[in-house]
Design a protein around this motif. Structure first.
Motif, short mmCIF file in Angstrom:
data_model
loop_
_atom_site.label_atom_id
_atom_site.label_comp_id
_atom_site.label_asym_id
_atom_site.label_seq_id
_atom_site.Cartn_x
_atom_site.Cartn_y
_atom_site.Cartn_z
N ALA A 210 -95.36 36.47 -61.55
CA ALA A 210 -94.24 37.01 -60.78
C ALA A 210 -93.11 35.98 -60.72
N LEU A 211 -93.52 34.72 -60.56
CA LEU A 211 -92.51 33.66 -60.52
C LEU A 211 -91.77 33.56 -61.85
N VAL A 212 -92.56 33.56 -62.92
CA VAL A 212 -91.96 33.49 -64.25
C VAL A 212 -91.02 34.67 -64.44
N HIS A 213 -91.54 35.83 -64.03
CA HIS A 213 -90.76 37.04 -64.21
C HIS A 213 -89.49 37.02 -63.38
N ASP A 214 -89.66 36.70 -62.09
CA ASP A 214 -88.52 36.83 -61.18
C ASP A 214 -87.48 35.73 -61.38
N ALA A 241 -85.16 27.84 -60.04
CA ALA A 241 -86.30 28.27 -60.84
C ALA A 241 -87.18 27.07 -61.19
N SER A 242 -86.54 25.98 -61.57
CA SER A 242 -87.28 24.78 -61.95
C SER A 242 -88.08 24.25 -60.75
N GLY A 243 -87.43 24.23 -59.59
CA GLY A 243 -88.11 23.77 -58.37
C GLY A 243 -89.31 24.64 -58.05
N MET A 244 -89.17 25.93 -58.27
CA MET A 244 -90.28 26.83 -57.95
C MET A 244 -91.45 26.62 -58.90
N VAL A 245 -91.15 26.34 -60.16
CA VAL A 245 -92.23 26.07 -61.11
C VAL A 245 -92.97 24.81 -60.69
N ILE A 246 -92.19 23.77 -60.33
CA ILE A 246 -92.81 22.50 -59.98
C ILE A 246 -93.66 22.63 -58.72
N SER A 247 -93.18 23.42 -57.78
CA SER A 247 -93.93 23.53 -56.52
C SER A 247 -95.02 24.60 -56.59
N LEU A 248 -95.16 25.20 -57.76
CA LEU A 248 -96.13 26.29 -57.91
C LEU A 248 -97.51 25.87 -57.44
N VAL A 249 -97.92 24.69 -57.86
CA VAL A 249 -99.29 24.26 -57.59
C VAL A 249 -99.43 23.74 -56.16
N GLU A 250 -98.30 23.37 -55.56
CA GLU A 250 -98.39 22.84 -54.20
C GLU A 250 -98.47 23.96 -53.18
N ASP A 251 -98.08 25.13 -53.59
CA ASP A 251 -98.19 26.26 -52.66
C ASP A 251 -99.62 26.38 -52.20
N LEU B 98 -81.02 53.92 -63.53
CA LEU B 98 -81.43 53.33 -64.81
C LEU B 98 -82.20 52.06 -64.46
N VAL B 99 -83.42 51.98 -64.98
CA VAL B 99 -84.26 50.84 -64.62
C VAL B 99 -84.03 49.68 -65.59
N LEU B 100 -83.84 48.47 -65.03
CA LEU B 100 -83.73 47.27 -65.85
C LEU B 100 -85.00 46.45 -65.66
N THR B 101 -85.48 45.89 -66.75
CA THR B 101 -86.68 45.06 -66.63
C THR B 101 -86.46 43.73 -67.32
N SER B 102 -87.21 42.73 -66.86
CA SER B 102 -87.21 41.45 -67.57
C SER B 102 -88.25 41.52 -68.67
N ALA B 103 -89.46 41.86 -68.27
CA ALA B 103 -90.56 42.05 -69.20
C ALA B 103 -91.65 42.68 -68.37
N GLU B 104 -92.19 43.77 -68.81
CA GLU B 104 -93.12 44.45 -67.93
C GLU B 104 -94.40 44.81 -68.66
#
Lengths: 704, 234
Positions: A210-214, A241-251, B98-104
């Protein structure tokens, strides 16, 4: 022989049996001393009496130490005690030879039940039966040797042997079922931990995805585009985004307490939370997430559809073993059956989601003008902690032995009594009534004897004791049926009627005392007649109650340890998963994000690098078996040239590895010359081609 | 529906004002405001499309009176809302989606395909493709994409659906990355015929709903789906 691991339930059962053994040995000693004061074994040498006292002390010590002994030392102590009893039996041989005035085998030595139980603890079922055979054989031998093979002796030995057999079977059964309980609990714990770890990993992967995606994909996507975007905004987004990746494991992967999360959720919708929980909830993390999502959806629906002015609240109640959450509003409600069946979404988001979780339940109540109540619940999924129907064959064999010993022993006693008194009708009549009572109980169709059946049984048992005692002279041997009746009461207690068994015992004791006093018998004789029934029934009932309580307590402990294992496995698995994912992202994504975050205008090649990375991450969602060399390199090169590449793994039956390698090589060659658009696809199983690739509008297939 | 050049002069005025011209108003629901800025850049080239609003949740969007004709909706928002519920809320509001996706994963795409969104488009699609999709959706036309076709083509549910052999063929080719024109050429039919097939596939799929194995489940579904009162469409 490898020592089997003794589980929690089995150890508790062993300790319980050890305590029971000590009580029986103590009672035997007390009675023996009383008898000693009379006539029975007067004149036994002091060294023998000292040994006997020592053995009794050993039994009592075993019982007193049992709660603190481990499985090994308990087994060793029980072994010492049972061997000491066997030695005591052997020591009687030299002891009686130096005596001239002893005329019968002392009663104390024949009371073998405690020794049988100790042998069971030390050497198992075979040891217990051997000890019983040894005691019975020694008793018979010594009686032949020194005398005492009269009515009293026969009756006593028959009842003692029967007691030993009952001990073998009941205690053996307790051990078997406790072992089953432990085995089941171990399985449940292992399975719980495995499943929980699996779900923890999945949840962590979902969180990372979800993080990668969002964040990451969105950022790379934006960075790759040639649309005019404010550089400082893009930099800020990349830094985030970079901060969230780094803190991923600390969550903290641990799920927040459900009640806290519910309160936050309710607060967001301005609804109060009514907390009626008793103690800490123990909710499976997956269930907690499903419930939380469903509550959020239900609140949202309520605020959209319940009408203006509707009040809503969230109620939660439960304890360590269950939770019920309700979302209630007093809005306009609706008629569930009157609404068209064409509406989707709510069913899946509110109800199905919770129901899909093992142990989850969900329902909705509503009526026009009566508000709406969504009820979500969870109980730990019914785990198989029930002991398996503990080896019914050994149990049936044991019960058969008891039945044979019972019938044989009582018949022997009845015949002996008839021969001794010269009257046949009273002992034979008593025997028939006893057997009839046993049949009444044996034929009960349900595990718990019905009340009418219990009543008939009690009338027969108390009747035979009353009639018998009135018909024969009052003495230990002639009153053999009293002890037989007590054995039947033990059987009644085993059919889950301990109260009735105690009532029957009280009636029998009253009759014994009444008739005994009426016939002018001394208190010692009365005690002798009533003693065994009292000890037998009381001990059996106490053992049953203790075993039931022990099993309940053990089950609770097992449940707690499964719960602990569940949480531990969840935490460990999700942490490991997150760490692995974070390390990987740190390597792949963070350097590029850092460059964007620096805020400088991106060069064309950096833009392309973003596009390549975005495509790689996207492929992880959808490209499946196509993620492999040399295709991956070819795809990266194409993306770097500005080609839009989509890889789809739609194989319903995954092709084998060599095929996939061949497809990858073939597809890599095909996209070498692509200019604008590539779609590579593993085809579903029922198609002509294994894979297809469409390069700039032209499609070709791979047929293997 | 080409507009005069004069109209494009006022194109940068975002939101609010009631337009007298025929430009389609477009709103976007996405976690990131930057995406809205990017879309703004994307639409700059076309005169008849105007971005009017950006929100991060659907609830926030529909709280106001309807001010958009088309909503570009991110399939997975940070607020964990369900795509189907989001699309239903926007349709109730009165706008197209219209739905937008990043990757689903295909499951999410399938769920979105069961709704009456006009189509599903990948955010990373080439600029021209994205713009064409938004423009088509703004005209109320269905938008097909490879990802959409692929998710449907592999849905076991569709196996029992009343599709013709030709329709299945069209779907399979489209899912392999061909455009309507190429599919038409491969099957010796016109591009329009292919688009007709795709439309019918879409509507058949939308009517499939969820798997309902037994009568009991069908009954249960009726109750559960009816949890909300029927919407009042304006």
């Amino acid at each position: 022989m490898a020592e089997p691991i003794v589980g929690r339930a089995e150890l508790a059962a062993r300790r319980l049996i050890a305590v029971g053994t000590a009580i029986v040995a103590l009672l035997v000693a007390v009675v023996a001393v009383l008898l000693l004061l009379r006539d029975d074994a007067r004149g036994l040498p002091h060294w023998f009496l000292a040994i006997a006292a020592g053995v009794t002390v050993a039994f009592v010590a075993l019982g007193m130490l049992a709660p603190w002994l481990g499985p090994r030392s308990l087994r060793a102590c029980a072994g010492v005690v049972s061997v000491a009893y066997a030695l005591l039996l052997a020591a009687f041989l030299p002891a009686q030879s130096v005596l001239t005035d002893i005329d019968r085998f002392p009663w104390m030595l024949s009371a073998s039940a405690a020794a049988v139980a100790a042998a069971l603890l030390a050497f198992g079922q075979a040891g217990a039966w051997s000890m019983l055979a040894l005691a019975a054989g020694a008793g018979l031998g010594y009686r032949l040797l020194v005398g005492g093979l009269d009515l009293d002796g026969i009756v006593n030995d028959a009842q003692a042997t029967l007691s030993g057999a009952v001990v073998c079977v009941i205690c053996g059964q307790v051990l078997v079922s406790s072992r089953g309980l432990d085995r089941a609990a171990a399985l449940v714990t292992a399975e719980t931990a495995r499943a929980s770890g699996e779900r923890g990993r999945l949840a962590a992967r979902t969180r990372a995805a979800a993080l990668v995606h969002d964040e990451v994909l969105a950022t790379l996507n934006l960075a790759a585009s040639d649309l005019p975007l404010p550089a400082e905004r893009l930099a800020a987004q990349a830094a985030q985004a970079s901060g969230m990746v780094i803190s991923l494991v600390e969550d903290d992967p641990a799920v927040p307490r459900l009640v806290d999360a519910l309160r936050a959720e309710a607060q967001r919708s301005g609804a109060p939370l009514v907390d009626r929980t008793a103690g800490e909830l123990a909710v499976d993390p997956a269930a907690a997430q499903a419930i939380l999502a469903a509550v959020r959806q239900a609140l949202e629906n309520s605020s959209r559809h319940a009408g203006p002015g509707a009040r809503r609240r969230v109620e939660v109640e439960g304890d360590a073993s269950r939770v019920v959450v309700e979302v209630v509003d007093d809005g306009i409600g609706f008629e569930p059956e009157a609404v068209g069946a064409d509406r989707l979404g709510v069913r899946s988001s509110i109800l199905a989601r919770v129901r899909e979780v093992p142990g989850g339940g969900a329902s909705v109540e509503s009526a026009p003008g009566r508000g709406t109540r969504v009820r979500l619940s969870w109980v730990p999924p019914a785990a198989e902690t029930e002991p398996p129907a503990a080896s019914p064959r050994s149990l049936r064999a044991g019960l058969l032995v008891i039945a044979i010993v019972f019938v044989a022993g009582q018949t022997l006693s009845a015949v002996a009594a008839a021969l001794a008194t010269g009257s046949w009708w009273a002992p034979m009549g008593a025997l028939l009534v006893l057997l009839a009572a046993a049949e009444v109980l044996r034929l009960a169709p349900t595990p718990v004897a019905s009340l009418p059946r219990t009543a008939v049984f009690l009338v027969l048992v108390v009747g035979v004791v009353t009639g018998g005692l009135l018909a024969v002279p009052f003495a230990f041997g002639t009153a053999w049926f009293t002890a037989a009746a007590a054995f039947l009461l033990v059987a009644l207690a085993l059919r889950e009627r301990p109260g009735s068994a105690l009532a029957g015992l009280a009636a029998i004791v009253a009759v014994v005392v009444g008739v005994g006093l009426g016939s002018g018998a001394g208190p010692a004789t009365i005690a002798l007649v009533a003693g065994r029934p009292i000890v037998l029934v009381l001990l059996a009932v106490a053992l049953l109650v203790a075993v039931t309580r022990m099993e309940r307590r053990t089950r609770e402990l097992h449940r707690q340890s499964a719960e602990t294992a569940r949480r531990a496995a969840w935490d460990a698995a999700s942490r490991a998963e997150l760490a692995a994912r974070a390390t990987e992202l740190d390597r792949r994504v963070v350097p590029l994000l850092a460059r964007i975050a620096a805020g400088a205008e991106l060069t064309d090649s950096e833009r392309r690098a973003c596009s390549v990375l975005e495509g790689e991450l996207r492929d992880e969602y959808r490209a499946g078996g196509l993620v492999r060399e040399p295709l991956a390199t070819a795809v990266s090169r194409a993306r770097a040239r500005g080609v839009d590449v989509v890889l789809l793994d739609d194989a319903t039956m995954p092709p084998d590895e060599p095929t996939l390698d061949a497809v990858a090589a073939w597809m890599a060659a095909a996209i070498e010359s692509a200019r604008s658009r590539v779609v590579g696809r593993l085809q579903p199983a029922d198609r002509d081609a294994v894979a297809t690739v469409t390069v700039d509008g032209a499609t070709i297939g791979f047929h293997g | 529906m080409n507009l005069s050049g004069a109209d494009s002069c006022v194109r940068h005025s975002i939101a609010g004002e009631i337009e007298m011209r025929n430009a389609k108003r477009i709103a976007i629901v996405d976690d990131h405001e930057l995406v809205a800025i990017a879309v703004q850049g994307l639409l700059d080239g076309s005169a008849d499309l105007e971005l009017v609003r950006h929100t991060t949740t659907v609830a926030e969007l529909v709280r106001r009176m309807r001010d958009a004709d088309l909503v570009l909706l991110d399939l997975s928002l940070r607020d964990d809302s369900a795509p189907a519920a989001n699309i239903a809320a926007i349709r109730d509001w009165g706008a197209e989606v219209l739905v937008l996706t990043s990757a689903e994963n295909p499951y999410l795409v399938r769920e979105a395909s069961r709704t009456d969104a006009l189509g599903i488009v990948r955010k990373s699609a080439p600029r021209a493709e994205l713009l064409a999709a938004v423009a088509a959706a703004a005209r109320g036309e269905h938008v097909s994409s490879t990802e959409w076709a692929s998710a449907l083509d592999t849905d076991p549910l569709l196996r029992g659906a009343p599709l013709t052999a030709r329709e299945r063929e069209v779907l399979a080719l489209y899912a392999s990355g061909m455009g309507a024109k190429e599919v038409g050429a491969a099957l010796f039919v016109s591009e329009n015929t292919v688009n007709d097939h795709l439309r019918r596939i879409r509507s058949v799929y939308q009517q499939l709903g969820r798997p309902a194995a037994t009568k009991v489940e069908l009954y249960q579904r009726g109750i559960e789906d009816g949890f909300m009162p029927a919407p009042h469409r304006g």
